[in-house]
Design an enzyme around this catalytic site. Structure first.
Site, PDB file in Angstrom:
ATOM      1  N   CYS A  28     -21.150 -27.491 -22.299  1.00 42.88           N
ATOM      2  CA  CYS A  28     -22.385 -27.881 -21.604  1.00 42.88           C
ATOM      3  C   CYS A  28     -23.615 -27.664 -22.468  1.00 42.88           C
ATOM      4  O   CYS A  28     -24.725 -28.020 -22.068  1.00 42.88           O
ATOM      5  CB  CYS A  28     -22.497 -27.132 -20.288  1.00 42.88           C
ATOM      6  SG  CYS A  28     -21.133 -27.551 -19.192  1.00 42.88           S
TER       7      CYS A  28
ATOM      8  N   HIS B 158     -26.332 -32.485 -13.491  1.00 40.34           N
ATOM      9  CA  HIS B 158     -25.790 -31.884 -14.717  1.00 40.34           C
ATOM     10  C   HIS B 158     -24.786 -32.816 -15.399  1.00 40.34           C
ATOM     11  O   HIS B 158     -23.589 -32.550 -15.407  1.00 40.34           O
ATOM     12  CB  HIS B 158     -25.142 -30.536 -14.355  1.00 40.34           C
ATOM     13  CG  HIS B 158     -24.608 -29.752 -15.505  1.00 40.34           C
ATOM     14  ND1 HIS B 158     -25.052 -29.906 -16.807  1.00 40.34           N
ATOM     15  CD2 HIS B 158     -23.647 -28.784 -15.547  1.00 40.34           C
ATOM     16  CE1 HIS B 158     -24.385 -29.067 -17.593  1.00 40.34           C
ATOM     17  NE2 HIS B 158     -23.519 -28.386 -16.866  1.00 40.34           N
TER      18      HIS B 158
END
Ligand code: CAA
Length: 419
Positions: A105, A366
């Site tokens: 991420c 996200h």
């Protein structure tokens, strides 16, 4: 690392982040289901790059190098080799050196770091973009893909939803160490959705949570983990979104700005970055983001900036408890006090240290590889007064980003000054 040259963020662009619960997302309950498809990974990447070029007025021929953040294109979209994919966005990019960066991420943050390093190494105008598509599979299958950001052999089995379970484990330890409650942590969720409701690019722009519903498990807010020990410590409202989207920024040296005919005052200066890496599966203290803390310390030191001087922060709130831990790692709150900061309103749009003004990973969304790039763009947009309904009344002078991969295993923090 303190840049040896002055480095500027010239600007950039992002797509709307979408997924389940966004009105434009095509799924079985959408009237267009079966008639049209959601955008592909290439479409997000292309839109972000073209948008960044158009918004900054930089022609593609001026780009010296490009870096793409993406975590799992091969798994979600059967597509790798994204440097070469990105070059298709504009004929004038053909032949320009582009490459992909992967750090789970934090892939987007790493793409920006690579761009800064390339500027130190002699390039003058560099593009950093990130994109991810995750909605091609169910949330459960996607959780298996995202689990590749953990140590697969040692950590995958904690739960089908590996990362939600890993952060439920952090919430469990955090609550027990400091007497923090689920309601304390729910303030982070409520604030994130309030901000996203003001943000036309946000995945959850039409969804809201009140404190009562976000604080307890219930029909709308299931505790969905299978792991019995961790299940009570995580609910749907604590989780970031499974989003699709892309973002891109253009960075330049002083020479680059001259070449582009862009003045410093239209830019934001990237004054330092810190990057730190922890071994997979080697978290020693679940109540602290120690890798992020290391990255932040380097960034603060090299910038000569203290946490008290920061006016706006974009932090990696992959789960609500993560924002509590993030604001502690960045020095805005003492250990155990991160949730109080949200409860007090200090991290809200009118607070002393606004955090995740557009809704954060929880509610802006996200799309993994895009997130670190979007954080940089959000600080730029706040500093240049471009945030519309969620624009801060006092235009920030100093900003920080904190992008994290895995369970605090790859961290990138950057400090920016408005010009
Ligand atoms: N009651 C009980 N259980 C329920 C339920 C209900 N009313 N509704 C759903 N569930 C359970 C079910 O078990 C369901 O799974 P199945 O349908 O496969 O049985 C499960 O919850 C998920 O339900 P949905 O598929 O309906 O969930 P959703 O699509 O609404 O997604 C979410 C919700 C699972 C929380 C999803 O948003 C999610 O996974 N979020 C987290 C994403 C994530 O982990 N991102 C990475 C963050 S970590 C990071 O940033 C670092 C890194 O490097 C990876």
């Amino acid at each position: 690392m303190k840049p040896s040259k002055r480095i500027f963020v010239v600007g950039g662009d992002l797509t709307t982040f979408i997924g389940k619960m966004h009105p434009d997302f095509i799924w079985k309950k959408h009237p267009d289901f079966g008639k049209r498809e959601n955008p592909t990974l290439e479409e997000y990447l292309t839109a972000a790059i073209r948008g960044a070029l158009a918004k900054t007025g930089v022609s593609a021929a001026e780009i010296d190098r490009g870096f793409i953040g993406n975590f799992a294109g091969e798994l979600f979209s059967n597509q790798g080799h994204l440097g070469a994919m990105a070059v298709r966005a504009d004929e004038a990019l053909e032949g320009t050196p582009f490459a992909r960066l992967e750090g789970a991420c934090a892939s987007g943050g790493l793409a920006v770091v690579a761009a800064v390093d390339a500027l130190h190494a002699g390039s003058d105008v560099v593009l950093a973009a990130g994109a991810e598509v995750q909605t091609t599979v169910s949330a459960r299958d996607g959780a298996g893909f995202l689990a590749r950001a953990a140590h697969w052999e040692e950590e995958r089995e904690i739960d089908d939803f590996t990362f939600p379970a890993m952060f439920a484990r952090r919430a469990m330890h955090y609550k027990s160490a400091y007497g923090v409650t689920d309601e304390d942590i729910a303030h982070v969720t409520v604030k994130a959705y309030q901000n996203a409701n003001k943000n036309p690019h946000a995945h959850m722009r039409e969804v809201s949570w009140d404190l009562e519903t976000a604080a307890v498990a219930g029909d709308r807010n299931p505790a969905f983990l299978r792991n019995e020990e961790l299940k009570p410590h995580l609910k749907v409202s604590d989780c970031s979104q499974v989003s699709d989207g892309g973002a891109a920024v253009i960075l330049a040296t002083e020479e680059g700005l001259k070449r582009l005919g862009i003045s410093e005052s239209d830019c934001v200066e990237l004054v330092s970055y810190g990057q730190a890496t922890g071994g997979l599966g080697r978290v020693e203290n679940f109540t602290e983001l120690s890798t992020t803390k290391k990255a932040a310390q380097v960034a603060y030191e090299d910038a000569g900036v203290t946490p008290q001087e920061v006016d706006v922060a974009e932090v990696h709130d992959c789960f609500a408890v993560t924002e509590c831990l993030m604001v502690e790692a960045l020095g805005f709150a003492e250990p155990g006090q991160g949730a109080d900061l949200a409860r007090s309103g200090a991290t809200g749009l009118k607070g002393s240290i606004p955090v995740n003004t557009g809704g954060g990973l929880l509610a802006f969304g996200h799309p993994v590889g895009a997130t670190g790039v979007k954080q940089v763009l959000e600080v730029y947009r706040q500093m240049k007064g471009q945030c519309g309904d969620y624009q801060l009344a006092d235009v920030p002078k100093v900003g920080i980003t904190a992008n994290m991969g895995g369970d605090d295993r790859t961290s990138v923090c950057m400090i920016f000054k408005n010009l």
